[in-house]
Write a protein that holds these residues in place. Structure first.
Motif, PDB file in Angstrom:
ATOM      1  N   GLY A   1      -2.975  -5.301   5.628  1.00 49.08           N
ATOM      2  CA  GLY A   1      -1.551  -5.589   5.764  1.00 49.08           C
ATOM      3  C   GLY A   1      -1.074  -6.720   4.861  1.00 49.08           C
ATOM      4  O   GLY A   1       0.093  -7.111   4.888  1.00 49.08           O
ATOM      5  N   ILE A   2      -1.981  -7.253   4.021  1.00 53.05           N
ATOM      6  CA  ILE A   2      -1.638  -8.351   3.112  1.00 53.05           C
ATOM      7  C   ILE A   2      -1.081  -7.784   1.811  1.00 53.05           C
ATOM      8  O   ILE A   2      -1.734  -6.976   1.149  1.00 53.05           O
ATOM      9  CB  ILE A   2      -2.877  -9.217   2.803  1.00 53.05           C
ATOM     10  CG1 ILE A   2      -3.413  -9.851   4.092  1.00 53.05           C
ATOM     11  CG2 ILE A   2      -2.541 -10.295   1.777  1.00 53.05           C
ATOM     12  CD1 ILE A   2      -4.755 -10.533   3.915  1.00 53.05           C
ATOM     13  N   LYS A   3       0.134  -8.201   1.466  1.00 53.49           N
ATOM     14  CA  LYS A   3       0.749  -7.774   0.209  1.00 53.49           C
ATOM     15  C   LYS A   3       0.405  -8.788  -0.880  1.00 53.49           C
ATOM     16  O   LYS A   3       0.828  -9.929  -0.818  1.00 53.49           O
ATOM     17  CB  LYS A   3       2.263  -7.645   0.364  1.00 53.49           C
ATOM     18  CG  LYS A   3       2.687  -6.438   1.184  1.00 53.49           C
ATOM     19  CD  LYS A   3       4.183  -6.229   1.121  1.00 53.49           C
ATOM     20  CE  LYS A   3       4.575  -4.954   1.864  1.00 53.49           C
ATOM     21  NZ  LYS A   3       6.032  -4.704   1.783  1.00 53.49           N
ATOM     22  N   ILE A   4      -0.362  -8.342  -1.842  1.00 53.80           N
ATOM     23  CA  ILE A   4      -0.811  -9.238  -2.907  1.00 53.80           C
ATOM     24  C   ILE A   4       0.304  -9.505  -3.909  1.00 53.80           C
ATOM     25  O   ILE A   4       0.471 -10.617  -4.394  1.00 53.80           O
ATOM     26  CB  ILE A   4      -2.043  -8.645  -3.614  1.00 53.80           C
ATOM     27  CG1 ILE A   4      -3.190  -8.492  -2.607  1.00 53.80           C
ATOM     28  CG2 ILE A   4      -2.497  -9.534  -4.783  1.00 53.80           C
ATOM     29  CD1 ILE A   4      -4.373  -7.715  -3.122  1.00 53.80           C
ATOM     30  N   LEU A   5       1.080  -8.463  -4.206  1.00 54.97           N
ATOM     31  CA  LEU A   5       2.199  -8.601  -5.136  1.00 54.97           C
ATOM     32  C   LEU A   5       3.507  -8.210  -4.453  1.00 54.97           C
ATOM     33  O   LEU A   5       3.510  -7.374  -3.543  1.00 54.97           O
ATOM     34  CB  LEU A   5       1.984  -7.707  -6.361  1.00 54.97           C
ATOM     35  CG  LEU A   5       0.856  -8.125  -7.320  1.00 54.97           C
ATOM     36  CD1 LEU A   5       0.597  -7.010  -8.320  1.00 54.97           C
ATOM     37  CD2 LEU A   5       1.196  -9.419  -8.036  1.00 54.97           C
ATOM     38  N   PRO A   6       4.654  -8.804  -4.879  1.00 55.23           N
ATOM     39  CA  PRO A   6       5.941  -8.460  -4.274  1.00 55.23           C
ATOM     40  C   PRO A   6       6.343  -7.030  -4.574  1.00 55.23           C
ATOM     41  O   PRO A   6       5.933  -6.452  -5.589  1.00 55.23           O
ATOM     42  CB  PRO A   6       6.918  -9.459  -4.922  1.00 55.23           C
ATOM     43  CG  PRO A   6       6.258  -9.845  -6.208  1.00 55.23           C
ATOM     44  CD  PRO A   6       4.788  -9.821  -5.933  1.00 55.23           C
ATOM     45  N   ASP A   7       7.148  -6.425  -3.685  1.00 53.48           N
ATOM     46  CA  ASP A   7       7.628  -5.063  -3.894  1.00 53.48           C
ATOM     47  C   ASP A   7       8.546  -5.008  -5.111  1.00 53.48           C
ATOM     48  O   ASP A   7       9.171  -5.993  -5.479  1.00 53.48           O
ATOM     49  CB  ASP A   7       8.381  -4.555  -2.663  1.00 53.48           C
ATOM     50  CG  ASP A   7       7.444  -4.319  -1.482  1.00 53.48           C
ATOM     51  OD1 ASP A   7       6.308  -3.869  -1.714  1.00 53.48           O
ATOM     52  OD2 ASP A   7       7.846  -4.589  -0.339  1.00 53.48           O
ATOM     53  N   TYR A   8       8.638  -3.822  -5.705  1.00 54.39           N
ATOM     54  CA  TYR A   8       9.513  -3.648  -6.860  1.00 54.39           C
ATOM     55  C   TYR A   8      10.728  -2.820  -6.453  1.00 54.39           C
ATOM     56  O   TYR A   8      10.683  -2.036  -5.514  1.00 54.39           O
ATOM     57  CB  TYR A   8       8.778  -2.960  -8.012  1.00 54.39           C
ATOM     58  CG  TYR A   8       8.406  -1.511  -7.745  1.00 54.39           C
ATOM     59  CD1 TYR A   8       9.248  -0.476  -8.121  1.00 54.39           C
ATOM     60  CD2 TYR A   8       7.212  -1.175  -7.119  1.00 54.39           C
ATOM     61  CE1 TYR A   8       8.915   0.846  -7.882  1.00 54.39           C
ATOM     62  CE2 TYR A   8       6.858   0.137  -6.867  1.00 54.39           C
ATOM     63  CZ  TYR A   8       7.719   1.148  -7.257  1.00 54.39           C
ATOM     64  OH  TYR A   8       7.382   2.447  -7.008  1.00 54.39           O
ATOM     65  N   LYS A   9      11.809  -3.003  -7.176  1.00 57.67           N
ATOM     66  CA  LYS A   9      13.025  -2.232  -6.924  1.00 57.67           C
ATOM     67  C   LYS A   9      13.006  -0.983  -7.793  1.00 57.67           C
ATOM     68  O   LYS A   9      12.651  -1.043  -8.971  1.00 57.67           O
ATOM     69  CB  LYS A   9      14.268  -3.063  -7.246  1.00 57.67           C
ATOM     70  CG  LYS A   9      14.460  -4.236  -6.298  1.00 57.67           C
ATOM     71  CD  LYS A   9      15.707  -5.014  -6.679  1.00 57.67           C
ATOM     72  CE  LYS A   9      15.894  -6.209  -5.731  1.00 57.67           C
ATOM     73  NZ  LYS A   9      17.091  -7.005  -6.093  1.00 57.67           N
TER      74      LYS A   9
END
Length: 199
Positions: free
Chosen positions: A179-187
């Protein structure tokens, strides 16, 4: 002249600083403990492993800078596992390259230098000959590191898409299982462009 605004991601800076601290601490600790308890052959293997880490991350950083998004958009549309993470990597290429090439590269360089000194202590070099042997070993370490990174950069450019996707799959697996997001989401720019056209 107008000053340009620089977008600074302070959250990522904090994130990367924490990761760097723990990575450097762990590598330094385990290499120090392992080198103290090992014989010369194992010590050289540990040194080689540290250098290899730096080269591998340099390959990843180069691949991310050289990679293209387009093939991964098609894969993401088909919901291929890891495709979205590949786009994240490429959208954050400057951050990823900075971490891989600079942060990990500097850490591996510092740790490998310390490991070499531990090996030199084990060899118990003394006098003028000791200085010569120390200089030769230091030169060999530098040559192997720089030469390995030079070869790695060529691999990173030539195999950029497959390397980016391999790393992306690892990231996707980590996110899915922890559940750890290493990089931010992209649009999704394509969706945004369609909405603008409709208006």
């Amino acid at each position: 002249m107008k000053n340009k605004n620089i977008n600074t991601n302070y959250k990522w800076i904090l994130h990367i600083t924490i990761i760097t601290f723990f990575l450097a601490t762990i590598l330094n600790f385990f290499s120090d403990v392992a080198l103290k308890e090992s014989n010369l052959l194992v010590a050289f293997c540990i040194l080689g492993f540290i250098v290899l880490i730096g080269i591998i991350f340099d390959i990843i950083g180069t691949a991310v800078i050289s990679g293209r998004e387009e093939p991964f958009h098609a894969m993401a549309a088909k919901k291929v596992f890891g495709a979205k993470e590949a786009i994240k990597l490429l959208r954050n290429a400057n951050i990823v390259a900075n971490f891989c090439n600079d942060v990990v590269g500097d850490i591996s360089g510092i740790v490998s230098g310390a490991a070499l000194m531990a090996i030199i202590v084990k060899l118990a070099f003394e006098g003028p000959k000791g200085s010569i042997y120390t200089a030769i070993l230091g030169g060999l370490l530098s040559a192997i590191t720089i030469g390995g990174k030079a070869i790695g950069k060529n691999i990173g450019i030539a195999k950029s898409q497959s390397i980016v996707y391999t790393v992306a799959v690892i990231f996707a697996w980590i996110e899915k299982n922890t559940g750890i997001k290493i990089l931010p989401d992209y649009k999704n720019n394509n969706k945004n462009n369609k909405r603008k056209k409709r208006k």
